[in-house]
Design an enzyme around this catalytic site. Sequence first.
Site, mmCIF file in Angstrom:
data_model
loop_
_atom_site.group_PDB
_atom_site.id
_atom_site.type_symbol
_atom_site.label_atom_id
_atom_site.label_comp_id
_atom_site.label_asym_id
_atom_site.label_seq_id
_atom_site.Cartn_x
_atom_site.Cartn_y
_atom_site.Cartn_z
ATOM 1 N N ASP A 141 12.740 1.333 9.047
ATOM 2 C CA ASP A 141 12.790 0.104 8.268
ATOM 3 C C ASP A 141 13.838 -0.832 8.826
ATOM 4 O O ASP A 141 14.764 -0.407 9.500
ATOM 5 C CB ASP A 141 13.175 0.437 6.816
ATOM 6 C CG ASP A 141 11.967 0.784 5.999
ATOM 7 O OD1 ASP A 141 10.854 0.647 6.519
ATOM 8 O OD2 ASP A 141 12.151 1.186 4.837
ATOM 9 N N LYS A 180 9.763 -4.687 6.951
ATOM 10 C CA LYS A 180 9.289 -5.976 6.451
ATOM 11 C C LYS A 180 10.481 -6.690 5.856
ATOM 12 O O LYS A 180 11.072 -6.227 4.890
ATOM 13 C CB LYS A 180 8.232 -5.781 5.353
ATOM 14 C CG LYS A 180 6.966 -5.161 5.869
ATOM 15 C CD LYS A 180 5.996 -4.867 4.747
ATOM 16 C CE LYS A 180 6.293 -3.589 4.006
ATOM 17 N NZ LYS A 180 6.053 -2.355 4.709
ATOM 18 N N MET A 205 18.130 -4.872 -4.682
ATOM 19 C CA MET A 205 17.437 -6.106 -4.285
ATOM 20 C C MET A 205 17.739 -7.264 -5.242
ATOM 21 O O MET A 205 16.810 -7.868 -5.809
ATOM 22 C CB MET A 205 15.922 -5.863 -4.218
ATOM 23 C CG MET A 205 15.543 -4.903 -3.115
ATOM 24 S SD MET A 205 13.803 -4.499 -3.084
ATOM 25 C CE MET A 205 13.771 -2.979 -4.019
HETATM 26 N N1 SAH Z 1 15.864 3.390 -0.457
HETATM 27 C C1 SAH Z 1 16.995 2.509 -0.492
HETATM 28 C C2 SAH Z 1 16.697 1.255 -1.292
HETATM 29 C C3 SAH Z 1 15.647 0.377 -0.654
HETATM 30 S S1 SAH Z 1 15.468 -1.128 -1.491
HETATM 31 C C4 SAH Z 1 18.201 3.238 -1.068
HETATM 32 O O1 SAH Z 1 18.066 4.374 -1.543
HETATM 33 O O2 SAH Z 1 19.287 2.681 -1.022
HETATM 34 C C5 SAH Z 1 16.510 -2.170 -0.549
HETATM 35 C C6 SAH Z 1 17.760 -2.527 -1.315
HETATM 36 O O3 SAH Z 1 18.699 -1.447 -1.265
HETATM 37 C C7 SAH Z 1 18.520 -3.698 -0.762
HETATM 38 O O4 SAH Z 1 17.955 -4.931 -1.151
HETATM 39 C C8 SAH Z 1 19.871 -3.501 -1.403
HETATM 40 O O5 SAH Z 1 19.854 -3.849 -2.763
HETATM 41 C C9 SAH Z 1 20.002 -1.971 -1.340
HETATM 42 N N2 SAH Z 1 20.767 -1.538 -0.152
HETATM 43 C C10 SAH Z 1 20.322 -0.779 0.847
HETATM 44 N N3 SAH Z 1 21.313 -0.521 1.738
HETATM 45 C C11 SAH Z 1 22.410 -1.150 1.257
HETATM 46 C C12 SAH Z 1 23.754 -1.241 1.696
HETATM 47 N N4 SAH Z 1 24.194 -0.656 2.805
HETATM 48 N N5 SAH Z 1 24.617 -1.975 0.935
HETATM 49 C C13 SAH Z 1 24.218 -2.568 -0.203
HETATM 50 N N6 SAH Z 1 22.954 -2.497 -0.666
HETATM 51 C C14 SAH Z 1 22.065 -1.797 0.047
#
Ligand code: SAH
Length: 274
Positions: free
Chosen positions: A40, A62, A174
């Site tokens: 991703d 995406k 998000m």
């Molecule tokens: N599967 C992922 C979430 C995917 S949705 C998880 O478990 O974290 C994508 C969202 O995850 C982003 O829009 C943000 O809100 C959050 N996110 C992912 N990595 C991040 C990071 N390093 N710092 C802050 N937010 C993060």
Amino acid sequence: MNKPIMKGKVYLMGAGPGDPDLLTVQAVQILRTAEVVLHDHLVAPAILDLIPAWTQVRNVGKRCGSAGISQEQIHSMLISAAREGHQVVRLKGGDPLLFGRVGEEMEALSRAGIEFEVVPGVTSAMGAAAAAKIPLTDRRFASKLVFMSNHSAGQANTNWEDVTSPDATHVVYMPGPDYAEIAGKLSAGGLDGRTPCLIVTHATQPQQQIRRTTLRELALERGLPAPALLIVGEVARPLPPLQDDEKTSSRKTGEPHEEILHLTDAPAKSEIIV
Ligand code: SAH
């Protein structure tokens, strides 16, 4: 003698929030021998650096608003690589089971008769909470923890009033750029304007920023770089300041997020902790 048929397999794997030290041992072992990696957009460069040079790596992410590769194309790529007998990793930011489209991928793989396994990762909420030292379910302030998404792409819309509560810790994935809208929804759910809020961007990565504010002031926050995560609840209140000797002993060199700075000129009464 017949040639043995090589059996392909797909690993639905979590890459964690970005710091490669937060990958599981299992994830590192599988990444070292994987032949194909489809990742991703969110997977941090430091994680991709661990993948051997001979592995076929493709970004199938995406970005919001960009067309890119469709979900169906991702399914076909996973299935055909596994049918060719490859060990395939579908690498996702954080934990693969949270706020991604892993359910659809599992269904497509099952339908195609492809063996798959889930390799968990540290979800960004846990990375952010650890970086900001937030006791997510501190029994004095929170009896529940709600992981919610502000982005409803194809998903059932969250009914915010049902999940918002003064004795809950809310972690909003998000959040997008409109913090005013989120603040409105949380207030409508019954949260007080003084409820502490933290916005953590690039949690556990070198560019990490932690911004502290309140629900009342949240509406004024803008321009924070993605990926960002919002934590709302009494547990996000600031801890008492560290004594000087504790500050020195808990600080590791070379890790920007270990250093806590209180910027007095931050806008909107928010406080940035780097
Ligand atoms: N599967 C992922 C979430 C995917 S949705 C998880 O478990 O974290 C994508 C969202 O995850 C982003 O829009 C943000 O809100 C959050 N996110 C992912 N990595 C991040 C990071 N390093 N710092 C802050 N937010 C993060």
